[in-house]
Enzyme design. Structure first.
Site, short mmCIF file in Angstrom:
data_model
loop_
_atom_site.label_atom_id
_atom_site.label_comp_id
_atom_site.label_asym_id
_atom_site.label_seq_id
_atom_site.Cartn_x
_atom_site.Cartn_y
_atom_site.Cartn_z
N ASP A 22 -5.90 4.45 1.40
CA ASP A 22 -6.06 4.61 2.85
C ASP A 22 -7.19 5.59 3.16
OD1 ASP A 22 -5.43 4.01 5.47
OD2 ASP A 22 -3.93 5.59 5.63
N ASN A 70 -2.03 -5.74 8.46
CA ASN A 70 -3.49 -5.62 8.64
C ASN A 70 -4.12 -6.87 9.27
OD1 ASN A 70 -3.92 -3.63 5.62
ND2 ASN A 70 -3.76 -2.92 7.72
N GLU A 209 7.46 8.78 -8.53
CA GLU A 209 7.04 10.11 -8.07
C GLU A 209 5.95 9.90 -7.02
OE1 GLU A 209 8.37 13.02 -8.90
OE2 GLU A 209 9.79 12.03 -10.24
C1 IPE Z 1 -1.73 0.70 4.50
O1 IPE Z 1 -2.74 1.28 5.26
C2 IPE Z 1 -2.20 -0.62 3.99
C3 IPE Z 1 -3.26 -0.58 2.99
C4 IPE Z 1 -3.76 0.50 2.44
C5 IPE Z 1 -3.77 -1.87 2.58
P1 IPE Z 1 -2.75 1.17 6.85
O2 IPE Z 1 -3.89 2.00 7.32
O3 IPE Z 1 -2.74 -0.24 7.27
O4 IPE Z 1 -1.34 1.83 7.22
P2 IPE Z 1 -0.81 2.47 8.58
O5 IPE Z 1 -1.09 1.48 9.65
O6 IPE Z 1 -1.58 3.73 8.79
O7 IPE Z 1 0.64 2.72 8.33
C1 IPE Z 2 -7.41 1.37 4.12
O1 IPE Z 2 -8.25 2.09 4.95
C2 IPE Z 2 -7.90 -0.02 3.86
C3 IPE Z 2 -7.12 -1.06 4.53
C4 IPE Z 2 -6.02 -0.88 5.19
C5 IPE Z 2 -7.63 -2.41 4.43
P1 IPE Z 2 -8.13 2.00 6.53
O2 IPE Z 2 -9.03 0.91 7.02
O3 IPE Z 2 -6.72 1.91 6.96
O4 IPE Z 2 -8.74 3.41 6.93
P2 IPE Z 2 -8.25 4.38 8.09
O5 IPE Z 2 -6.80 4.67 7.85
O6 IPE Z 2 -8.48 3.67 9.38
O7 IPE Z 2 -9.11 5.59 7.91
MG MG Z 3 -5.33 3.32 7.42
#
Ligand code: IPE
Ligand code: IPE
Ligand code: MG
Length: 251
Positions: A22, A70, A209
């Site tokens: 993330d 997503n 963990e």
């Molecule tokens: C979790 O990240 C999904 C992936 C890393 C693929 P998100 O950015 O989608 O999660 P939320 O929405 O912050 O919970």
């Molecule tokens: C994780 O990074 C990748 C996917 C969920 C595809 P994000 O795109 O969620 O990045 P943030 O959380 O918006 O920074």
């Molecule tokens: Mg994210």
């Protein structure tokens, strides 16, 4: 760097590391760039972390790349992520072969666009005999839909009288999960600062963990990973027992 590597006890390595990657969007935003740049940079982190796991001798790495939720992102971002996947699969295939990486995928794969499915099928087929590390990509994945799917499969077997409800065990449940061929993760890492699991591997992380890192995924380094493994090795995994029982079983 070598000094740090020395502090990892190679006889007690985690067998399976799962990562919620993330922070790509925020990484790009901090630089005034489109979120897509963050995803591209995130793909470079995947390459580095995969190589490091292979080097350390960790046999299973599972990466949350795209959740079912997503799909609700803006279409342009979803399209960019899907094309990034297709080009990364194509570009990385020689490296996957050279580093003996076996590719695996979990999720509702029928939701993916055809070029992604074809690219995945192709890479999975070509890497199927590799033995060093199994890289599992979670794509269009959600733990609840995996569990729903598992319950449906078990219910069908009961309806067809192939199974009785009394026979449902942890083992039967595992056999009907997408991860039937994987051990449960020893470590779950989430980068990007949020402290939640966002529907990832809900059944499988029962005794993992947990590590929440503030580092945004594009900035997550081999050293961050090694630090987490060192911390993991200093934790006592009791699986419900007492500390005294754990110590007695070591002797
Ligand atoms: C979790 O990240 C999904 C992936 C890393 C693929 P998100 O950015 O989608 O999660 P939320 O929405 O912050 O919970
Ligand atoms: C994780 O990074 C990748 C996917 C969920 C595809 P994000 O795109 O969620 O990045 P943030 O959380 O918006 O920074
Ligand atoms: Mg994210």
């Amino acid at each position: 760097m070598n000094e740090r590597l020395n502090t990892i006890d190679t006889s007690r390595l985690p067998q399976h590391i799962a990562v919620i990657m993330d922070g790509n969007g925020r990484w790009a935003k901090q630089r005034g760039l489109d979120r897509t740049f963050g995803h591209k940079e995130g793909a470079n982190t995947v390459r580095r972390i995969l190589r490091e796991c292979g080097r350390l001798g960790i046999p299973y790495l599972t990466l949350y790349a795209f959740s079912t939720e997503n799909w609700n992102r803006p279409k342009a971002e979803v399209d960019a992520l899907m094309s990034l996947l297709v080009s990364a699969l194509h570009d990385e295939l020689p490296q996957l072969m050279e580093n003996q990486v076996r590719l695996n995928v979990i999720g509702n794969l029928e939701d993916l666009p055809l070029p992604c499915r074809q690219g995945l099928d192709d890479a999975i087929r070509q890497t199927s005999a590799n033995t060093r590390i199994t890289l599992t990509l979670a794509l269009s994945y959600s733990g609840r839909s995996e569990l729903k799917n598992c319950m449906k499969k078990i219910a069908e077997k009961i309806e067809n009288q192939e199974l009785s409800s009394k026979e449902i065990s942890d083992e039967i449940i595992l056999q009907n999960l997408y991860t039937h061929a994987l051990p449960d993760p020893d470590i779950l890492i989430r980068t990007g600062g949020e402290q939640r699991v966002s529907n990832f591997l809900l059944w499988q992380i029962a005794y993992a963990e947990l590590f929440f890192s503030p580092i945004l995924w594009p900035d997550f380094s081999e050293e961050h990973l090694r630090d987490i493994i060192i911390q993991y090795q200093s934790r006592e995994r009791r699986f419900g027992k007492t500390s005294e029982q754990i110590n007695a079983s070591k002797q």
